[in-house]
Design a protein around this motif. Structure first.
Motif, PDB file in Angstrom:
ATOM      1  N   LYS A   1      20.527 -31.303  -4.180  1.00  0.00           N
ATOM      2  CA  LYS A   1      20.973 -32.465  -4.999  1.00  0.00           C
ATOM      3  C   LYS A   1      22.342 -33.002  -4.946  1.00  0.00           C
ATOM      4  O   LYS A   1      23.166 -32.082  -4.730  1.00  0.00           O
ATOM      5  CB  LYS A   1      20.721 -31.940  -6.558  1.00  0.00           C
ATOM      6  CG  LYS A   1      19.239 -31.973  -6.904  1.00  0.00           C
ATOM      7  CD  LYS A   1      19.201 -31.593  -8.583  1.00  0.00           C
ATOM      8  CE  LYS A   1      17.849 -31.630  -9.102  1.00  0.00           C
ATOM      9  NZ  LYS A   1      17.645 -31.050 -10.607  1.00  0.00           N
TER      10      LYS A   1
ATOM     11  N   ASP B   1      14.882 -28.119  -2.259  1.00  0.00           N
ATOM     12  CA  ASP B   1      15.656 -29.273  -2.533  1.00  0.00           C
ATOM     13  C   ASP B   1      17.150 -29.162  -2.364  1.00  0.00           C
ATOM     14  O   ASP B   1      17.701 -28.238  -2.727  1.00  0.00           O
ATOM     15  CB  ASP B   1      15.211 -29.814  -4.055  1.00  0.00           C
ATOM     16  CG  ASP B   1      13.953 -30.512  -3.851  1.00  0.00           C
ATOM     17  OD1 ASP B   1      13.387 -30.643  -2.918  1.00  0.00           O
ATOM     18  OD2 ASP B   1      13.462 -30.515  -4.996  1.00  0.00           O
TER      19      ASP B   1
ATOM     20  N   TRP C   1      19.914 -23.167  -9.227  1.00  0.00           N
ATOM     21  CA  TRP C   1      20.598 -23.965  -8.561  1.00  0.00           C
ATOM     22  C   TRP C   1      22.014 -23.536  -8.061  1.00  0.00           C
ATOM     23  O   TRP C   1      22.579 -22.858  -9.311  1.00  0.00           O
ATOM     24  CB  TRP C   1      20.975 -25.477  -9.061  1.00  0.00           C
ATOM     25  CG  TRP C   1      19.409 -26.156  -9.265  1.00  0.00           C
ATOM     26  CD1 TRP C   1      18.647 -25.944 -10.109  1.00  0.00           C
ATOM     27  CD2 TRP C   1      18.876 -27.264  -8.208  1.00  0.00           C
ATOM     28  NE1 TRP C   1      17.631 -27.011  -9.912  1.00  0.00           N
ATOM     29  CE2 TRP C   1      17.924 -27.418  -8.661  1.00  0.00           C
ATOM     30  CE3 TRP C   1      19.416 -27.611  -7.022  1.00  0.00           C
ATOM     31  CZ2 TRP C   1      16.857 -28.175  -8.146  1.00  0.00           C
ATOM     32  CZ3 TRP C   1      18.668 -28.523  -6.345  1.00  0.00           C
ATOM     33  CH2 TRP C   1      17.351 -28.865  -6.718  1.00  0.00           C
TER      34      TRP C   1
ATOM     35  N   GLY D   1      24.702 -34.445  -7.666  1.00  0.00           N
ATOM     36  CA  GLY D   1      24.482 -34.865  -9.297  1.00  0.00           C
ATOM     37  C   GLY D   1      23.248 -34.398  -9.570  1.00  0.00           C
ATOM     38  O   GLY D   1      22.755 -33.400  -9.304  1.00  0.00           O
ATOM     39  N   ASP D   2      22.414 -35.273  -9.937  1.00  0.00           N
ATOM     40  CA  ASP D   2      21.044 -34.921 -10.601  1.00  0.00           C
ATOM     41  C   ASP D   2      20.032 -35.441  -9.643  1.00  0.00           C
ATOM     42  O   ASP D   2      18.815 -35.523  -9.988  1.00  0.00           O
ATOM     43  CB  ASP D   2      20.820 -35.753 -11.879  1.00  0.00           C
ATOM     44  CG  ASP D   2      21.482 -34.817 -13.180  1.00  0.00           C
ATOM     45  OD1 ASP D   2      21.764 -33.765 -13.167  1.00  0.00           O
ATOM     46  OD2 ASP D   2      22.025 -35.680 -14.250  1.00  0.00           O
ATOM     47  N   ASP D   3      20.467 -35.869  -8.732  1.00  0.00           N
ATOM     48  CA  ASP D   3      19.359 -36.730  -7.814  1.00  0.00           C
ATOM     49  C   ASP D   3      19.017 -35.882  -6.548  1.00  0.00           C
ATOM     50  O   ASP D   3      20.210 -35.277  -5.880  1.00  0.00           O
ATOM     51  CB  ASP D   3      19.885 -38.055  -7.184  1.00  0.00           C
ATOM     52  CG  ASP D   3      20.281 -38.771  -8.028  1.00  0.00           C
ATOM     53  OD1 ASP D   3      19.577 -39.106  -9.210  1.00  0.00           O
ATOM     54  OD2 ASP D   3      21.158 -39.908  -8.214  1.00  0.00           O
ATOM     55  N   VAL D   4      17.778 -35.576  -6.358  1.00  0.00           N
ATOM     56  CA  VAL D   4      17.565 -35.037  -4.869  1.00  0.00           C
ATOM     57  C   VAL D   4      17.564 -35.898  -3.813  1.00  0.00           C
ATOM     58  O   VAL D   4      17.293 -37.135  -3.751  1.00  0.00           O
ATOM     59  CB  VAL D   4      15.961 -34.709  -5.096  1.00  0.00           C
ATOM     60  CG1 VAL D   4      15.519 -33.884  -3.778  1.00  0.00           C
ATOM     61  CG2 VAL D   4      15.611 -33.490  -5.994  1.00  0.00           C
ATOM     62  N   ILE D   5      18.543 -35.543  -2.934  1.00  0.00           N
ATOM     63  CA  ILE D   5      18.954 -36.268  -1.851  1.00  0.00           C
ATOM     64  C   ILE D   5      18.527 -35.758  -0.490  1.00  0.00           C
ATOM     65  O   ILE D   5      18.709 -36.566   0.624  1.00  0.00           O
ATOM     66  CB  ILE D   5      20.453 -36.593  -1.898  1.00  0.00           C
ATOM     67  CG1 ILE D   5      21.418 -35.509  -2.001  1.00  0.00           C
ATOM     68  CG2 ILE D   5      20.838 -37.626  -3.072  1.00  0.00           C
ATOM     69  CD1 ILE D   5      22.086 -35.146  -0.938  1.00  0.00           C
TER      70      ILE D   5
END
Lengths: 379, 379
Positions: free
Chosen positions: A312, A310, A358, A314-318
Motif C-alpha cells: 500500500k 499487498d 501491516w 497510504g490507504d491504496d493497494v498499489i
C-alpha cells in the motif's frame, strides 16, 4: 496444520540426484520443470550459513537445459532473445531473457555457447523447450531444439573453489566468471561452469550422463568433507540478498525486462529480428509502467510469503510483494516488490502486508549484497 | 521414510479453491501448470468409490486454460492440431493433440469452441500457452493467445447429474456429452461442460472469476450434501480403468498420436497446414514403432509406481510401465505399458517390475471400463 505432503508419481521426473538427496535427508520438495527439486533439508538457516560462509551442494537438475543445435542455431537463438549473442564467445555463458510479442518475459536463462551453432539455455520454471520449438516451427530455420541429458548440481559458497580444485585441479580456479568447459570426473562427463544462483563464489557441475547421479553427488560430497560441505537447496534469503530473481514470482509474463531492471543486458536495437522487438523498442521510449524494486522493513523476522502480498501507499493497494524474508546477516527483513514507477524511487515509504499485520517499508537500492566474482588466491 | 513435504511459496500459484480444499482436508498436493493441485484427502480408495458409485468434487483449477481469440484464431488453432476443427460446432468440445515437427505429442487437451474465432484449450501439464504463443509468433496471424481467468472444478460420478440439476436446473441434464454453455450460479460466472477425467458421468464447472473460488466450492458441496458428495482428486485407478491418459507419464514428446492409439481422432490429411503434418503422414504409412497398451497382472495389490518401471519380454527389457495400480472393482492389477509394436498384440505375455519383484502380465484391450456418456432419466 502441518505441511501437506508431495505426491511422488511418474508424471513428474526424479532428478538423477533424487536418491542421493533423500539419503542426505531432504525433507521437502517442489516441482520445477516437471522434475522434483529438494527445497529443504530441515533447517534452511543452517543451509543459508553453509552457502554464505562455507560450501554447499545443491540438486538443481530441475534446471532442465534446452539445447539448440544445427546450421541455424545461432539464428534461432538470436530470434529468441533481445540480447545480441553474436558477442558471446564459445565456452562463455550469458544471462538472457526471452520475451513474447508484447515484450512480456517468457523466461530468463543462463545461455551457454558450446560452439558457433550450439547453445544450451538453462531457464527458470517454464517450458522454454516448447517456446523455442514453437518459434522455430514457423521460422523456416534449419535447427534442432531438444532437451539434452544434462543435470546441474550447484557447488556454492566461499569454499566452493577449494572443493572444485580438489575435484578438477587448477582448471577450476582458472575458470573466469561465466566461463565453462567440458571435462570429466572419474569418467563421468560434466560441464564445469562458473555460474550459480547464490551470489557467492561457486560452480555449476552439469552431469551429462543421467545414470551417474549418485556417483557424481558422492564424489562432490567426499571432496567437500574436509570443508564441512552441506547438502543444501537454493536459498530464499541468499537469492534475495543478491537480487537473484525467480521466474513465476519476481518475474512473470506481465513484466518486461525494463520492469525488472535488466535494461543493461539488452541490445533492443540489434540488427537481427527477434520476438518482441517492436514492443521493447516502444517500452524503451516511454519507460515501464511498473518496477520491481527492493524494500527494507523492520519488526520480527517475517514468515516467508506463500503468495503475493499487498503493498500500500497510504490507504491504496498499489502493488504486491513477490518475495520477502528475514536476512540473517543483514538482521532485518527484505522484500522484492512490484509497484508502479511513481512509487519505485529509492527512499519511498510504503507499507506491506507482513502476514501478521501491516508494516512500514522503505524502497532501497538492490542488490543488498553484490555477487562475489573473484576467486582469491589460496594455497 | 514418511512422504516428503511440499513447499508452499509464491513461485507456484494457489488455486482459487485452495483454501476450500485445505478446509476440506486435502493432505497431499502436486504442482501442475505452475499451480498447486490436491492429490489426496487421505483415503484414495474412498475417493475412488465416491467417484465410481456416488459423486465427488475435484479442484482441477490447475487445468489452466489457454485462450485463442481474434480474427485468425481458427487459423492458428488449425495450425496447432492435426484434427480438423472446422467440424467442431460452437459450444462443443473436442479432444485434440498438438504435435511438434517430428510428430511428437506436445500435449493433449480438451478444446472448447466458444465462437467462430474463440477457443479455449484445456491441456495437461505443460506450457501449451508458450507453445501456442511461440507458433503464433512467426506465423503472421492476427490472434491473441493468453491465459483467461478460468478455473475448472470437476463434479464427477453417477450422481453428478443429480447435483448439477439442483444447481443449474434442466440445463444440466439436457447438455449432451462434450457440450458446454456459459451460465452463472448465484451471480458467479461459470462454464458448465459435460466433460471430465473420470470416465463416469460428470461435469466441469469452470469458474470465470478467480475471486469466487470458495463461494463456488461451497455451493457445489451444499447441493451435493444430500447425495453424500465427497471432496476428491483425479483418481489414478479410475483414470486408468478408462484409459484416460496423463501427459508426462502415459504420453510424452517421444510419442506420436499413433503410439497412443489416437488415430481415429486425427485428420492428418486435412487441407490446412499444421505443425508436424509431414511427420504424421510419414508415420501413418509405416505405423508407429511403439505402442501404449494395457496389461493385466496378478498378485497382491501393487503399490502405484513412482517412476517408469521396466517391462521385459523373456530376459530383455523392451519397454516401460507408465502407470500401474490395483483396480478396486476389477479386483486385479492393471498397467499402461509402452512397448515396441511387435510386443503390443493383445494376449502377448510379458513381465514387469512390480516393485517387489517381477510379475507376469498379459497385454489386453483398453479401456478396461468404457466411458459413461448417457445420463439416465431420473425424477
Amino acid at each position: 496444520m502441518s505441511s501437506p505432503a508431495i505426491t511422488i508419481g511418474p508424471r513428474v521426473r526424479k532428478s538423477p540426484f533424487y536418491n542421493a538427496t533423500i539419503e542426505a535427508g531432504a525433507q521437502a520438495f517442489t516441482i520445477y520443470n516437471h522434475m522434483f527439486m529438494p527445497t529443504s533439508y530441515g533447517d534452511t538457516t543452517a543451509e543459508y550459513w553453509a552457502i554464505v560462509e562455507g560450501v554447499s551442494l545443491w540438486d538443481v537438475a530441475a534446471e532442465r537445459q534446452v539445447e539448440i543445435i544445427g546450421p541455424d542455431a545461432l539464428a534461432l537463438t538470436q530470434l529468441l532473445t533481445p540480447r545480441d549473442i553474436d558477442k558471446c564467445p564459445i565456452n562463455r555463458a550469458r544471462y538472457v531473457v526471452f520475451v513474447d510479442e508484447n515484450g512480456g518475459i517468457v523466461n530468463d536463462a543462463v545461455m551457454y555457447r558450446h560452439a558457433e551453432n550450439h547453445f544450451w539455455l538453462s531457464p527458470g520454471d517454464g517450458d522454454v523447450l516448447l517456446w523455442a520449438k514453437g518459434v522455430a516451427a514457423q521460422s523456416g530455420l534449419d535447427v534442432t531444439v531438444r532437451e539434452p541429458d544434462a543435470s546441474p548440481l550447484q557447488l556454492q559458497g566461499p569454499l566452493a573453489p577449494r572443493v572444485a580444485q580438489k575435484l578438477f585441479g587448477d582448471l577450476a580456479t582458472e575458470l573466469g566468471y561465466y566461463q565453462f568447459c567440458h571435462t570429466s570426473l572419474e569418467g563421468i562427463p560434466v560441464v564445469l561452469s562458473r555460474t550459480g544462483w547464490s551470489g557467492e563464489l561457486g560452480y555449476e557441475i552439469i552431469l551429462k550422463d543421467g545414470s551417474k547421479g549418485t556417483a557424481l553427488w558422492d564424489l562432490c560430497m567426499a571432496a567437500g568433507a574436509e570443508f564441512n560441505i552441506q547438502a543444501a537447496c537454493p536459498s530464499l534469503a541468499r537469492s534475495m540478498e543478491g537480487a537473484l530473481l525467480s521466474y513465476c514470482s519476481d518475474i512473470t509474463l506481465n513484466d518486461s525486462p525494463f520492469t525488472i531492471g535488466m535494461d543493461r543486458l539488452l541490445d533492443i536495437d540489434k540488427p537481427h529480428d527477434y520476438v518482441g522487438k517492436a514492443a521493447l523498442q516502444a517500452i524503451a521510449k516511454t519507460g515501464p509502467e511498473r518496477r520491481l524494486v527492493g524494500a527494507n522493513f523492520g519488526g520480527e523476522p517475517v514468515t516467508p510469503n506463500q503468495h503475493f502480498m499487498d503493498v500500500k501507499f497510504g490507504d491504496d493497494v498499489i502493488g504486491h510483494v513477490t518475495r520477502y524474508c528475514w536476512s540473517p546477516r543483514l538482521e532485518h527483513n527484505i522484500a522484492l516488490i512490484n509497484v508502479p514507477t511513481a512509487f519505485a524511487a529509492t527512499g519511498t515509504t510504503l507499507s506491506l502486508d507482513a502476514g501478521d499485520g501491516w508494516r512500514e517499508a522503505e524502497v532501497v537500492d538492490i542488490p543488498w549484497v553484490p555477487a562475489e566474482k573473484i576467486i582469491p588466491a589460496f594455497d
